[in-house]
Design an enzyme around this catalytic site. Structure first.
Site, PDB file in Angstrom:
ATOM      1  N   ASN A  42       0.901  -1.164   0.000  1.00  0.00           N
ATOM      2  CA  ASN A  42       0.000   0.000   0.000  1.00  0.00           C
ATOM      3  C   ASN A  42       0.933   1.206   0.000  1.00  0.00           C
ATOM      4  OD1 ASN A  42      -2.332  -1.541   0.151  1.00  0.00           O
ATOM      5  ND2 ASN A  42      -2.327  -1.563   2.388  1.00  0.00           N
TER       6      ASN A  42
ATOM      7  N   GLU B 277      -8.051  -3.133  -3.232  1.00  0.00           N
ATOM      8  CA  GLU B 277      -8.335  -2.492  -1.940  1.00  0.00           C
ATOM      9  C   GLU B 277      -8.150  -0.977  -1.996  1.00  0.00           C
ATOM     10  OE1 GLU B 277      -5.983  -4.748   0.951  1.00  0.00           O
ATOM     11  OE2 GLU B 277      -7.692  -6.094   1.215  1.00  0.00           O
TER      12      GLU B 277
ATOM     13  N   ASP C 199      -6.984 -14.928   1.326  1.00  0.00           N
ATOM     14  CA  ASP C 199      -6.009 -14.035   1.961  1.00  0.00           C
ATOM     15  C   ASP C 199      -5.287 -14.670   3.141  1.00  0.00           C
ATOM     16  OD1 ASP C 199      -4.548 -11.822   2.518  1.00  0.00           O
ATOM     17  OD2 ASP C 199      -6.177 -10.607   3.316  1.00  0.00           O
TER      18      ASP C 199
ATOM     19  N   GLU D 291      -0.399 -12.405  10.376  1.00  0.00           N
ATOM     20  CA  GLU D 291      -1.599 -11.557  10.397  1.00  0.00           C
ATOM     21  C   GLU D 291      -2.821 -12.353  10.850  1.00  0.00           C
ATOM     22  OE1 GLU D 291      -2.576  -9.715   6.633  1.00  0.00           O
ATOM     23  OE2 GLU D 291      -4.540  -9.072   7.338  1.00  0.00           O
TER      24      GLU D 291
ATOM     25  N   HIS E 180     -11.804 -16.909   7.426  1.00  0.00           N
ATOM     26  CA  HIS E 180     -12.046 -15.467   7.571  1.00  0.00           C
ATOM     27  C   HIS E 180     -13.170 -15.121   8.544  1.00  0.00           C
ATOM     28  CE1 HIS E 180     -10.686 -11.592   6.641  1.00  0.00           C
ATOM     29  NE2 HIS E 180     -10.214 -11.871   5.447  1.00  0.00           N
TER      30      HIS E 180
HETATM   31  C1  GCV Z   1      -0.942  -4.626   2.611  1.00  0.00           C
HETATM   32  C2  GCV Z   1      -4.897  -7.998   3.428  1.00  0.00           C
HETATM   33  C3  GCV Z   1      -4.285  -7.310   4.608  1.00  0.00           C
HETATM   34  C4  GCV Z   1      -3.807  -5.916   4.249  1.00  0.00           C
HETATM   35  C5  GCV Z   1      -2.811  -6.041   3.092  1.00  0.00           C
HETATM   36  C6  GCV Z   1      -3.503  -6.746   1.934  1.00  0.00           C
HETATM   37  C7  GCV Z   1      -2.546  -6.985   0.785  1.00  0.00           C
HETATM   38  O1  GCV Z   1      -6.081  -7.362   3.072  1.00  0.00           O
HETATM   39  O2  GCV Z   1      -5.203  -7.259   5.643  1.00  0.00           O
HETATM   40  O3  GCV Z   1      -3.204  -5.347   5.368  1.00  0.00           O
HETATM   41  O4  GCV Z   1      -2.339  -4.787   2.692  1.00  0.00           O
HETATM   42  O5  GCV Z   1      -3.980  -7.994   2.363  1.00  0.00           O
HETATM   43  O6  GCV Z   1      -1.931  -8.036   0.780  1.00  0.00           O
HETATM   44  O7  GCV Z   1      -2.401  -6.129  -0.063  1.00  0.00           O
END
Ligand code: GCV
Length: 670
Positions: free
Chosen positions: A190, A271, A344, A372, A482
């Site tokens: 991001n 996203e 994810d 995560e 999830h």
């Molecule tokens: C870097 C998921 C994570 C986000 C991450 C995204 C991605 O949605 O929660 O934090 O963003 O994956 O891999 O781009």
């Protein structure tokens, strides 16, 4: 009387002497045993014994020489370059002669020799002939570090790149080189547009200079709208001449500063991040434009396939739907970077079907080393078995490269949990050789990270090897996925569905619990996700009777009374799986408690604290999920297992935070 008093005095003096002596000895022992994990798996004490013979000198060969002269306990090592060896980073160790085609191969060979020395108790003989070549030429860490020092999904402190301290950078570089990692993407996918401003590039240059001698190249994540946000243009359309010129100039600027810059990692149209689709162009248009600009410098583009739109009926279908039509349209220095699973980084997912569907496009896998979705830095979860599971479906040779989202921060022990270091280690070892077993890697890591007796080691080995399945069991067994808390991905909140939040960011979208059963129907009667898999797998996943039970609720809406292989109903099996997970988490703590005599006090206590958290969290997961799903199943919790100790209404009022028992992780930014 006098005599007695004197005798007493002498006794007191002797006792005091003994006390002082024992305090001194205890102090010494304590000093010797205090370890904070900062040196990772490279904890050897210098022996300063070996003489290293080499004809050529370079910064990289110099490091190989120093490492061996400091830590190798033989008399003599010879380092030789050989232009006839395969043109890769590999090495050959013949007795105490290390031969390689490249300087960095000699460095990898040096670390391999030292690893053999450290793990000799495992039966690896330092004198054995060994030739080793990496499966992938690109073995990269992806850091999700932000310019303000936070780390997205990081649980181990702040970014190590914020103020790149040379001592820390050296340990980081040594650790990576010791397991063959040869690239680091320095910033979050991001990506802030500022990442390409000259001041940021100067910092990247500083880091690149520190990592280069260890064979590590730097890469940057870019924001696709940078031509607008940094360059002041009115568009970032990849086919616009001004935009192309802006990228060319930017890339030239980068290569002037960092001549061996690796390339760009891009998260586009995902996203909310900008991308070529904002200008009516495709992923291929965007990726190829960047590829063309980087090509004269031998740079590459890693273009992520992590895409999904809020309105889609099945998020798992989307990467395939967007990328399959583009198969064969990407430039040869573009690699499509795909997460191991289609949703994810869940504790268990099937592999992403793109890996077997795309035939004409270079691909790489993205694993997540940072936990995560697997208990952050609080839970002991050794991830190699999860990555090996992926490789049991996707042939390593069908991929070009491997990337891992790093679990590294500026915490003293780098990863937040001492055992999380094993995941960094395992990622590097598998990127070099995906055929290594989880067991081999864990054994190596344990042998280098602790100084335990074989029996203790083997108990810890079992804990590590069982830990991923235990986590699946206490979080989301039988294919559930999830069902995490809405505001972070640590605790359970299967009920989380506030009005206004996109459906695919809420657990009910995934578990679909109702009076009939539980799970996402991805069969031909449902979202038809099964069709994205090769025919044999499609058939197997499509039929509830042949679908592997560990993915049942991933592919099926499973009736509560569906009969499982164990003879139990699905509901009873679900209850038992959760309970198994809790038992396993408690067992890990029991095993660890018995390790006290063999582990230094600091690491013993720190790991013990975390294992206690893990056992409590596991119980919380079991109770929250079973009591909530029970409101749909209306079936009793079986008698032959431990019953929930919490009340659902109380749990629903409370969102278990990551830092409930420790300082909150600083990293979460979204
Ligand atoms: C870097 C998921 C994570 C986000 C991450 C995204 C991605 O949605 O929660 O934090 O963003 O994956 O891999 O781009």
């Amino acid at each position: 009387m006098l005599r007695t008093t004197n005798l007493c005095k002498i006794e007191v003096i002797n006792t005091m002497k003994k006390l002082i002596l024992s305090l001194f000895v205890a102090g010494l022992a304590l000093a010797a045993s205090a370890e904070d994990g900062h040196l990772l798996w490279l904890r050897s004490q210098p022996v300063n014994k070996a003489k290293v013979i080499t004809k050529k000198s370079s910064p990289t060969i110099q490091i190989a020489k120093e490492e061996l002269e400091t830590y190798y306990n033989g008399e003599r090592v010879t380092l030789k370059l050989d232009g006839k060896m395969p043109d890769d980073d590999g090495y050959r160790i013949d007795g105490t002669t290390i031969t390689a085609r490249r300087d960095v191969g000699l460095l990898y060979g040096a670390y391999a020799l030292l690893r053999m020395q450290q793990t000799s108790a495992l039966g690896h003989q330092p004198s054995a002939l060994l030739e080793s070549h990496p499966t992938y030429s690109l073995r990269l860490l992806n850091h999700w570090d932000n310019p303000n020092g936070t780390v997205e999904r990081g649980f181990a402190g702040r970014s190590i790149f914020l103020n790149p301290d040379p001592e820390r950078m050296k340990i980081y570089a040594r650790a990576n080189a010791s397991i063959g990692i040869n690239g680091a993407v320095l910033n979050n996918v991001n990506a802030k547009p500022e990442a390409l401003k000259t001041e940021s590039l100067q910092k990247a240059k500083q880091i690149a200079d520190q990592l280069r001698p260890y064979g590590i190249k730097v890469y940057l994540s870019i924001n696709f709208a940078s031509p607008i946000k940094v360059g002041g243009l009115t568009t970032a359309d990849p086919l616009n001449a001004d935009v192309i010129r802006w990228w060319k100039d930017k890339v030239n600027e980068i290569y002037k500063m960092i001549p061996d810059f690796g390339g760009f990692l891009v998260k586009a149209n995902s996203e909310g991040e900008p991308g070529p689709q904002d200008f009516g162009r495709t992923h291929a248009d965007g990726a190829n434009m960047l590829g063309k600009v980087l090509k004269p410098h031998q740079g590459i583009v890693m273009w992520r396939a992590f895409v999904y739109a809020p309105q889609s009926p099945d998020r798992a279908n989307q990467a395939y739907l967007e990328f399959m039509p583009l198969d064969g349209q990407f430039a040869d220095n573009v690699i499509i970077q795909i997460k191991n699973g289609p949703v994810d980084f869940q504790p268990r997912e099937p592999y992403s079907p793109l890996f077997t569907a795309m035939k004409k496009t270079p691909m790489m896998v993205e694993f997540q080393i940072t936990q995560e979705y697997l208990g952050a830095a609080n839970h002991l979860v050794y991830l190699a078995p999860m990555w090996k599971e992926f490789f049991s479906f996707v042939k390593p040779a069908s991929l070009k490269a491997m990337a891992g989202v790093a679990n590294i921060g500026d915490d003293t022990n780098w990863c937040g949990h001492h055992f999380a270091q094993s995941n960094w280690y395992a990622f590097g070892r598998l990127a070099w050789n995906p055929d290594l077993t989880s067991e081999q890697i864990a054994e190596e890591w344990l042998a280098q990270s602790f100084d335990m007796k074989a029996a203790a080691n083997s108990q810890l080995l079992s804990v590590m090897l069982d830990s991923r399945e235990a986590c699946v069991n206490y979080m989301m067994p039988l294919g559930i996925h999830h069902i995490f808390a809405g505001t972070h991905h640590y605790g359970p909140e299967p009920w989380y569905a506030p009005r206004g939040v996109r459906a695919d960011w809420t657990p009910p979208y995934y578990h679909k619990a109702d009076s009939i059963g539980l799970g996402f129907d991805r069969t031909m009667n449902g979202s038809a996700n099964v069709k994205q898999y090769p025919e044999a797998l499609c058939r197997m996943y499509n039929d509830i009777n042949t679908c592997p039970e560990n993915l049942l609720a991933w592919f099926h809406h499973v009736p509560w009374d569906h009969r499982m292989k164990s003879g139990r109903t699905f509901w009873d099996e679900l209850c038992h799986k959760y309970d198994d997970g809790v038992r396993e988490a408690r067992h890990f703590l029991t095993v660890w408690d018995s390790m006290q005599p063999y582990v230094d006090s600091q690491r013993f206590e720190e790991v013990q604290r975390k294992l206690r958290i893990q056992a409590r969290d596991a119980e919380w997961w079991r109770d929250a999920c079973l009591l909530y799903f029970q409101t749909f199943s209306h079936r009793p919790i079986p008698q032959d297992m431990d019953h929930p100790v919490h009340n659902l209404d109380e749990m629903m009022k409370f969102n278990i935070p990551i830092g409930m028992y420790e300082n909150p992780a600083q990293g979460y930014t979204k």
